[in-house]
Design an enzyme around this catalytic site. Structure first.
Site, PDB file in Angstrom:
ATOM      1  N   TYR A  32       6.635   0.396  13.915  1.00 49.08           N
ATOM      2  CA  TYR A  32       8.151   1.398  13.978  1.00 49.08           C
ATOM      3  C   TYR A  32       8.708   2.667  14.326  1.00 49.08           C
ATOM      4  O   TYR A  32       7.471   2.816  13.682  1.00 49.08           O
ATOM      5  CB  TYR A  32       8.212   0.301  12.697  1.00 49.08           C
ATOM      6  N   LYS A 146       1.985   4.634  13.016  1.00 50.18           N
ATOM      7  CA  LYS A 146       3.106   4.184  12.088  1.00 50.18           C
ATOM      8  C   LYS A 146       3.358   2.565  12.216  1.00 50.18           C
ATOM      9  O   LYS A 146       4.068   2.007  13.331  1.00 50.18           O
ATOM     10  CB  LYS A 146       4.707   4.494  12.224  1.00 50.18           C
ATOM     11  N   GLU A 178      -0.805  12.326   1.614  1.00 52.05           N
ATOM     12  CA  GLU A 178       0.361  12.039   1.975  1.00 52.05           C
ATOM     13  C   GLU A 178       1.410  11.639   1.151  1.00 52.05           C
ATOM     14  O   GLU A 178       0.218  10.855  -0.102  1.00 52.05           O
ATOM     15  CB  GLU A 178       0.839  11.927   3.084  1.00 52.05           C
ATOM     16  N   LEU A 202      -0.227   9.626   8.794  1.00 47.05           N
ATOM     17  CA  LEU A 202       1.099   9.946   9.924  1.00 47.05           C
ATOM     18  C   LEU A 202       1.947  11.301   9.590  1.00 47.05           C
ATOM     19  O   LEU A 202       2.113  12.091   9.243  1.00 47.05           O
ATOM     20  CB  LEU A 202       1.656   8.600   8.994  1.00 47.05           C
TER      21      LEU A 202
HETATM   22  C1  PLP Z   1       7.149   7.548   8.506  1.00 48.68           C
HETATM   23  C2  PLP Z   1       6.156   8.217   7.229  1.00 48.68           C
HETATM   24  C3  PLP Z   1       6.106   9.644   6.579  1.00 48.68           C
HETATM   25  C4  PLP Z   1       7.564  10.480   7.758  1.00 48.68           C
HETATM   26  O1  PLP Z   1       7.548  10.741   9.341  1.00 48.68           O
HETATM   27  P1  PLP Z   1       8.706  11.117   9.704  1.00 48.68           P
HETATM   28  O2  PLP Z   1       8.592  11.164  10.733  1.00 48.68           O
HETATM   29  O3  PLP Z   1       8.546  12.689   8.410  1.00 48.68           O
HETATM   30  O4  PLP Z   1      10.172  10.442   8.652  1.00 48.68           O
HETATM   31  C5  PLP Z   1       5.359   9.711   6.197  1.00 48.68           C
HETATM   32  N1  PLP Z   1       4.263   8.964   5.609  1.00 48.68           N
HETATM   33  C6  PLP Z   1       4.080   7.203   5.940  1.00 48.68           C
HETATM   34  C7  PLP Z   1       2.957   6.548   5.755  1.00 48.68           C
HETATM   35  C8  PLP Z   1       5.058   7.341   6.981  1.00 48.68           C
HETATM   36  O5  PLP Z   1       5.206   5.827   7.341  1.00 48.68           O
END
Ligand code: PLP
Length: 282
Positions: A32, A146, A178, A202
């Site tokens: 996604y 993702k 993170e 990610l």
């Molecule tokens: C989506 C997500 C992010 C942030 O990504 P963006 O592209 O900046 O929205 C960070 N960590 C995880 C685990 C995520 O799923």
């Protein structure tokens, strides 16, 4: 009317149906993206679409449309729904087939769903900062995808949210990775540190925008892991994501960070980030 995109068709939200044997539903076998819309214009859409296709490749999943065609379908959806400040959510699964773990035959098409949502910029939280909770990172070892499989992230976020916190900051042993749905940063002696791009995080698009803003504005930015102790002893902490932008974290596990309010580097980044949004969505 709220229109959604389901397998190539733009239909009313209430008419949208997904098969119970969809592999996204049964296994979380899909990917996604969440893409930001500001005042009717998308922000970093190309980067998000590229990451979607990269996630697909890593999962050996095929997206039934090319990137350009898919992008224009999503832009149409945003326009149809008259989104001002909001998001478009896009998901692709490995399609519908009788439940079995191994992949279905190649001719089974992936299921594609997209919808829009209003989402105001969280100005209050961005101005005042939020609190976070440390949670052990128990996720699998392909956090670079993702994927819809978010159980580890959900358990962490729930632990934080049920205790009144905005985000869970994850750590594998002593190393901070993170947030549960964001990237994590510390500022120490004027230098920003964040976990390097590996399979353990990610690689956020917001993170990349921040890195580029730092480069252009002489702010020191280092991709280097930091420990839980360094996190708690940082001058400033912030998290970043598509919906949170640059979000100051002022307290973690009850411990006040820095002066207990959004710090100077974080605030500078927030203003540079807003400026970038203005330029890109003009
Ligand atoms: C989506 C997500 C992010 C942030 O990504 P963006 O592209 O900046 O929205 C960070 N960590 C995880 C685990 C995520 O799923």
């Amino acid at each position: 009317m709220n229109t959604v995109f389901v397998n190539g068709e733009l239909i009313d939200r209430d008419k949208a149906k997904i098969d119970i044997e969809d592999r996204g539903y049964q296994f979380g076998d899909g990917i996604y993206e969440v893409i930001r819309v500001y005042d009717g214009s998308t922000f970093t859409m190309k980067e998000h679409m590229e990451r979607l296709y990269q996630s697909a490749e890593k999962m050996k999943l095929s997206i039934p449309y090319g990137e350009e065609e898919f992008t224009s379908k999503l832009l149409k959806l945003i326009e149809l729904n008259g989104i001002g400040d909001g998001i478009v959510y896009v998901q692709v699964t490995r399609g519908v087939s009788p439940r079995q773990h191994h992949f279905p035959a190649k001719d089974v098409a992936g299921s594609v769903v997209a919808y829009t949502k209003d989402f105001p910029v969280p100005v209050g939280q961005m101005e005042n900062g939020v609190t976070a909770k440390l949670v052990e990172d128990i996720r699998w070892l392909r956090c670079d995808i993702k994927s819809l499989n978010l159980l580890g992230n959900l358990l962490a976020k729930e632990e934080a949210a049920s205790n009144g916190h905005f985000e869970a900051i994850l750590h594998r042993g002593d190393t901070v990775t993170e947030g549960s749905s964001s990237n994590a940063f510390i500022v120490k002696d004027g230098v920003i540190y964040t976990h390097p791009v590996t399979n353990l995080i990610l690689n956020g698009i917001t993170r990349r925008v921040i890195e580029s803003l730092c480069g252009k504005n002489g702010i020191m930015f280092q991709e280097k892991t930091f420990s839980v102790t360094e996190l708690l002893g940082a001058d400033e902490v912030f998290i970043a994501s598509t919906t949170s932008e640059v979000m100051p974290v002022i307290e973690i596990d009850g411990k006040v960070i820095g002066e207990g309010k959004p710090g100077a580097v974080t605030k500078r980044l927030q203003s540079l980030f807003s400026e970038r949004i203005g330029i890109e969505t003009r």
